[in-house]
Scaffold this motif. Structure first.
Motif, PDB file in Angstrom:
ATOM      1  N   VAL A 129      34.093  38.060  85.935  1.00  0.00           N
ATOM      2  CA  VAL A 129      34.323  37.418  84.854  1.00  0.00           C
ATOM      3  C   VAL A 129      35.305  36.363  85.190  1.00  0.00           C
ATOM      4  CG1 VAL A 129      35.613  39.016  83.631  1.00  0.00           C
ATOM      5  CG2 VAL A 129      34.382  37.062  82.250  1.00  0.00           C
ATOM      6  N   LEU A 130      35.258  35.124  85.235  1.00  0.00           N
ATOM      7  CA  LEU A 130      36.262  34.432  85.582  1.00  0.00           C
ATOM      8  C   LEU A 130      37.165  34.172  84.186  1.00  0.00           C
ATOM      9  CD1 LEU A 130      34.159  31.319  86.901  1.00  0.00           C
ATOM     10  CD2 LEU A 130      35.594  33.051  88.348  1.00  0.00           C
ATOM     11  N   LYS A 131      38.549  33.801  84.606  1.00  0.00           N
ATOM     12  CA  LYS A 131      39.588  33.872  83.676  1.00  0.00           C
ATOM     13  C   LYS A 131      39.060  32.761  82.330  1.00  0.00           C
ATOM     14  CE  LYS A 131      43.811  34.419  82.353  1.00  0.00           C
ATOM     15  NZ  LYS A 131      44.351  35.964  81.826  1.00  0.00           N
ATOM     16  N   GLN A 132      38.541  31.824  82.684  1.00  0.00           N
ATOM     17  CA  GLN A 132      38.165  30.720  81.649  1.00  0.00           C
ATOM     18  C   GLN A 132      37.010  31.397  80.843  1.00  0.00           C
ATOM     19  OE1 GLN A 132      38.223  29.985  84.935  1.00  0.00           O
ATOM     20  NE2 GLN A 132      36.530  28.796  85.465  1.00  0.00           N
ATOM     21  N   ASP A 133      36.061  32.329  81.243  1.00  0.00           N
ATOM     22  CA  ASP A 133      34.859  32.829  81.019  1.00  0.00           C
ATOM     23  C   ASP A 133      35.255  34.098  80.158  1.00  0.00           C
ATOM     24  OD1 ASP A 133      33.586  30.685  81.783  1.00  0.00           O
ATOM     25  OD2 ASP A 133      32.789  31.622  83.647  1.00  0.00           O
ATOM     26  N   GLN A 134      36.588  34.742  80.011  1.00  0.00           N
ATOM     27  CA  GLN A 134      36.799  35.964  79.232  1.00  0.00           C
ATOM     28  C   GLN A 134      36.234  36.035  78.007  1.00  0.00           C
ATOM     29  OE1 GLN A 134      40.842  36.761  80.286  1.00  0.00           O
ATOM     30  NE2 GLN A 134      40.521  37.669  82.282  1.00  0.00           N
ATOM     31  N   ARG A 135      36.573  34.814  77.417  1.00  0.00           N
ATOM     32  CA  ARG A 135      35.986  35.049  75.763  1.00  0.00           C
ATOM     33  C   ARG A 135      34.512  34.995  75.606  1.00  0.00           C
ATOM     34  NH1 ARG A 135      39.458  33.892  71.812  1.00  0.00           N
ATOM     35  NH2 ARG A 135      41.787  33.264  72.588  1.00  0.00           N
ATOM     36  N   SER A 136      33.796  34.207  76.508  1.00  0.00           N
ATOM     37  CA  SER A 136      32.373  34.135  76.298  1.00  0.00           C
ATOM     38  C   SER A 136      31.769  35.379  77.078  1.00  0.00           C
ATOM     39  CB  SER A 136      31.859  32.960  76.869  1.00  0.00           C
ATOM     40  OG  SER A 136      32.185  32.537  78.498  1.00  0.00           O
ATOM     41  N   GLY A 137      32.168  35.753  78.198  1.00  0.00           N
ATOM     42  CA  GLY A 137      31.846  36.889  79.032  1.00  0.00           C
ATOM     43  C   GLY A 137      30.683  36.619  79.886  1.00  0.00           C
ATOM     44  N   ILE A 138      30.558  35.210  80.293  1.00  0.00           N
ATOM     45  CA  ILE A 138      29.875  34.688  81.274  1.00  0.00           C
ATOM     46  C   ILE A 138      30.157  35.421  82.545  1.00  0.00           C
ATOM     47  CG2 ILE A 138      28.977  32.694  82.501  1.00  0.00           C
ATOM     48  CD1 ILE A 138      29.445  31.182  79.670  1.00  0.00           C
ATOM     49  N   LEU A 139      29.158  36.013  83.335  1.00  0.00           N
ATOM     50  CA  LEU A 139      29.441  36.356  84.773  1.00  0.00           C
ATOM     51  C   LEU A 139      28.939  35.459  85.760  1.00  0.00           C
ATOM     52  CD1 LEU A 139      27.831  39.984  84.182  1.00  0.00           C
ATOM     53  CD2 LEU A 139      30.340  39.303  84.082  1.00  0.00           C
ATOM     54  N   THR A 140      29.869  35.572  86.923  1.00  0.00           N
ATOM     55  CA  THR A 140      29.563  34.790  88.134  1.00  0.00           C
ATOM     56  C   THR A 140      29.107  35.696  89.176  1.00  0.00           C
ATOM     57  OG1 THR A 140      31.258  33.181  87.132  1.00  0.00           O
ATOM     58  CG2 THR A 140      30.552  32.988  89.657  1.00  0.00           C
ATOM     59  N   HIS A 141      28.023  35.500  89.863  1.00  0.00           N
ATOM     60  CA  HIS A 141      27.672  36.432  91.010  1.00  0.00           C
ATOM     61  C   HIS A 141      28.267  35.818  92.316  1.00  0.00           C
ATOM     62  CE1 HIS A 141      25.105  38.848  88.355  1.00  0.00           C
ATOM     63  NE2 HIS A 141      25.105  37.745  87.524  1.00  0.00           N
ATOM     64  N   GLY A 142      28.528  36.674  93.269  1.00  0.00           N
ATOM     65  CA  GLY A 142      28.724  36.158  94.425  1.00  0.00           C
ATOM     66  C   GLY A 142      29.279  37.656  95.318  1.00  0.00           C
ATOM     67  N   ILE A 143      29.820  37.162  96.458  1.00  0.00           N
ATOM     68  CA  ILE A 143      30.189  38.274  97.632  1.00  0.00           C
ATOM     69  C   ILE A 143      31.512  38.325  97.716  1.00  0.00           C
ATOM     70  CG2 ILE A 143      29.839  38.637 100.165  1.00  0.00           C
ATOM     71  CD1 ILE A 143      27.214  38.717  98.553  1.00  0.00           C
ATOM     72  N   VAL A 144      32.271  39.593  97.741  1.00  0.00           N
ATOM     73  CA  VAL A 144      33.657  39.700  97.708  1.00  0.00           C
ATOM     74  C   VAL A 144      34.027  39.194  99.166  1.00  0.00           C
ATOM     75  CG1 VAL A 144      35.483  41.257  97.676  1.00  0.00           C
ATOM     76  CG2 VAL A 144      33.563  41.686  96.014  1.00  0.00           C
ATOM     77  N   ARG A 145      35.363  38.339  99.232  1.00  0.00           N
ATOM     78  CA  ARG A 145      35.803  38.058 100.364  1.00  0.00           C
ATOM     79  C   ARG A 145      37.247  38.653 100.362  1.00  0.00           C
ATOM     80  NH1 ARG A 145      37.177  31.875 101.251  1.00  0.00           N
ATOM     81  NH2 ARG A 145      38.745  31.960  99.644  1.00  0.00           N
TER      82      ARG A 145
ATOM     83  N   ARG B 151      37.699  39.172  87.737  1.00  0.00           N
ATOM     84  CA  ARG B 151      37.605  40.585  87.652  1.00  0.00           C
ATOM     85  C   ARG B 151      36.126  41.129  87.531  1.00  0.00           C
ATOM     86  NH1 ARG B 151      42.577  42.712  87.200  1.00  0.00           N
ATOM     87  NH2 ARG B 151      44.102  41.431  86.374  1.00  0.00           N
ATOM     88  N   VAL B 152      36.005  42.242  88.489  1.00  0.00           N
ATOM     89  CA  VAL B 152      34.703  42.745  88.871  1.00  0.00           C
ATOM     90  C   VAL B 152      34.088  43.395  87.378  1.00  0.00           C
ATOM     91  CG1 VAL B 152      33.224  44.234  90.041  1.00  0.00           C
ATOM     92  CG2 VAL B 152      35.014  42.941  91.184  1.00  0.00           C
ATOM     93  N   LYS B 153      32.863  43.064  86.804  1.00  0.00           N
ATOM     94  CA  LYS B 153      32.303  43.784  85.893  1.00  0.00           C
ATOM     95  C   LYS B 153      31.234  44.310  86.261  1.00  0.00           C
ATOM     96  CE  LYS B 153      35.303  42.315  82.893  1.00  0.00           C
ATOM     97  NZ  LYS B 153      36.235  43.071  82.377  1.00  0.00           N
ATOM     98  N   GLU B 154      30.496  44.130  87.225  1.00  0.00           N
ATOM     99  CA  GLU B 154      29.173  44.837  87.758  1.00  0.00           C
ATOM    100  C   GLU B 154      29.198  44.739  89.310  1.00  0.00           C
ATOM    101  OE1 GLU B 154      25.728  42.781  86.376  1.00  0.00           O
ATOM    102  OE2 GLU B 154      26.333  42.919  84.443  1.00  0.00           O
ATOM    103  N   ILE B 155      28.594  45.985  90.110  1.00  0.00           N
ATOM    104  CA  ILE B 155      28.603  46.041  91.437  1.00  0.00           C
ATOM    105  C   ILE B 155      27.248  46.049  91.643  1.00  0.00           C
ATOM    106  CG2 ILE B 155      29.192  47.426  93.465  1.00  0.00           C
ATOM    107  CD1 ILE B 155      31.690  48.417  91.869  1.00  0.00           C
TER     108      ILE B 155
END
Length: 64
Positions: A19-35, A59-63
């Protein structure tokens, strides 16, 4: 089961949903690969902060 609040469960190259800082209220998840893992402590109750390959930070919400 892997725990998104435990640093030891998150590795570079892993597929995660953050969850990106600007998406914390909405809870929108962004998927990607950890660098990079940005959280230094062994755990964090809101999820471990990471940088994705895309450069996004959150911050990671799902692995996956």
């Amino acid at each position: 089961m892997l725990d998104a609040t435990q640093r030891k469960d998150i590795k570079s190259g892993q597929s995660v949903a953050i969850v990106l800082k600007q998406d914390q209220r909405s809870g929108i998840l962004t998927h990607g690969i950890v660098r990079d893992i940005l959280t230094k402590s062994p755990n964090h109750h809101h999820g471990i902060k990471v940088r994705l390959m895309s450069g996004e930070v959150g911050r990671v919400k799902e692995i996956n």
